[in-house]
Scaffold this motif. Structure first.
Motif, short mmCIF file in Angstrom:
data_model
loop_
_atom_site.label_atom_id
_atom_site.label_comp_id
_atom_site.label_asym_id
_atom_site.label_seq_id
_atom_site.Cartn_x
_atom_site.Cartn_y
_atom_site.Cartn_z
N ASP A 14 0.85 -1.19 0.00
CA ASP A 14 0.00 0.00 0.00
C ASP A 14 0.89 1.24 0.00
O ASP A 14 2.12 1.15 0.09
CB ASP A 14 -0.97 -0.01 1.19
N LEU A 15 0.27 2.41 -0.14
CA LEU A 15 1.06 3.64 -0.28
C LEU A 15 1.97 3.90 0.91
O LEU A 15 3.16 4.19 0.71
CB LEU A 15 0.13 4.83 -0.51
N PRO A 16 1.50 3.82 2.18
CA PRO A 16 2.42 4.07 3.30
C PRO A 16 3.61 3.11 3.31
O PRO A 16 4.74 3.53 3.57
CB PRO A 16 1.53 3.88 4.54
N THR A 17 3.37 1.83 3.03
CA THR A 17 4.46 0.86 2.99
C THR A 17 5.42 1.18 1.86
O THR A 17 6.65 1.15 2.03
CB THR A 17 3.91 -0.56 2.82
N PHE A 18 4.87 1.49 0.69
CA PHE A 18 5.69 1.82 -0.47
C PHE A 18 6.59 3.02 -0.18
O PHE A 18 7.80 2.98 -0.45
CB PHE A 18 4.77 2.12 -1.65
N VAL A 19 6.02 4.07 0.36
CA VAL A 19 6.80 5.29 0.66
C VAL A 19 7.87 4.99 1.70
O VAL A 19 9.03 5.41 1.56
CB VAL A 19 5.86 6.41 1.13
N GLU A 20 7.50 4.26 2.74
CA GLU A 20 8.47 3.94 3.80
C GLU A 20 9.64 3.13 3.25
O GLU A 20 10.79 3.41 3.58
CB GLU A 20 7.76 3.17 4.92
N ARG A 21 9.34 2.18 2.37
CA ARG A 21 10.40 1.35 1.83
C ARG A 21 11.31 2.15 0.90
O ARG A 21 12.53 2.02 0.95
CB ARG A 21 9.79 0.16 1.07
#
Length: 286
Positions: free
Chosen positions: A146-153
């Motif tokens: 999802d977007l939060p996971t993608f950005v964090e990674r």
């Protein structure tokens, strides 16, 4: 190199064609391809194929509840499904393209093959996928994040976005071809630095990742293994299209070459019209 969409399609084809069949023989022709020794290859014979899936770019074929064949096809590896084999004679270790052959009880089966002289295809017989070192190190699935996971990674690893996007420990499943396509769709330079990307740019990159991979999975679904490479090529807009017009803007697709790989991009769509000469000059167009 087979990436997430092709490996997903290969797994789907095996689920459709091989699940429920019993293994007659499991043959290893390229000893270097099999990276495990316990359990031995003979342990597969007599077992039923119960499932097939993937972990990033790793193919996972299940035999019963406690035995799996996990395969990384590397750059030149592939799976060829055979409705019938030309001979019942067991394979002999040698220098041919076949690394592993799985014969099923209806006369069909599949070969794991590798072209070229650099033999990097890796096969593991394990009870759990996490026993494979490469699988244990994988980051979240690029299509499922999802977007939060993608950005964090993406923000966890500072570097050129092309390299970070293809780092399997950051996000799993994206390789050289689809990273070119994703960056083109997101209108980002492959040399943009991840910690300089804005929230808006990262959100656009996430949308592009899901769209490019999702479309490729949809186009590949149901295709026979022999048709997948052609299907992949037909959907590419910039990768492997250097010198051809960009289908979005008409500009000429350019290429940057490295020692053992290359990337392709559109200057108008991605770098403000400025060509990327090489990595030393890339700072000028971020």
């Amino acid at each position: 190199m087979p990436e997430l969409p092709e490996v997903e399609a290969l797994a789907g084809y095996l689920r459709e064609r091989a699940v429920g069949r019993r293994v007659e023989r499991f043959e290893v022709a390229a000893i270097s391809a099999l990276k495990t020794y316990d359990p031995p290859p003979s342990a597969v014979a007599g077992r039923t194929v119960t499932g097939a899936g993937r972990h990033g770019k790793f193919l996972d074929v299940q035999f019963g509840e406690d035995l799996r064949l996990v395969v990384h096809l590397a750059r030149a590896g592939w799976l060829h499904y055979r409705e019938a084999f030309p001979s019942a004679t067991p394979l002999r270790p040698g220098k041919g393209p076949i690394a592993v052959r799985v014969r099923l009880d209806d006369g069909s089966g599949f070969d794991l093959t590798e072209a070229g002289t650099q033999k990097k295809l890796a096969a593991y017989l394990v009870s759990e996928p996490g026993q494979v070192p490469g699988v244990a190190k994988l980051g979240p699935d690029a299509l499922a994040a999802d977007l939060p996971t993608f950005v964090e990674r993406l923000r966890s690893r500072r570097g050129q976005v092309k390299g970070v996007l293809t780092d399997q420990a950051v996000l799993s499943g994206v390789g050289n071809a689809y990273s070119d396509e994703i960056l083109h769709a997101a209108r980002l330079s492959p040399f943009a630095i991840t910690d300089r990307l804005t929230d808006e740019q990262l959100a656009g990159l996430h949308v592009a990742t899901r769209a490019v991979l999702g479309d490729a999975v949809s186009r590949s679904s149901g295709q026979r293994a022999a048709e997948l490479k052609g299907e992949k090529r037909s959907g590419l807009k910039v990768h492997a299209r250097a010198g051809l017009p960009c289908p979005v803007c008409g500009d000429t697709v350019r290429e940057v070459s490295f020692a053992d790989s290359s990337l392709q991009y559109c200057p108008t769509c991605q770098t403000g019209g400025k060509p990327l000469a090489d990595r030393r000059l890339s700072r000028l167009v971020r």
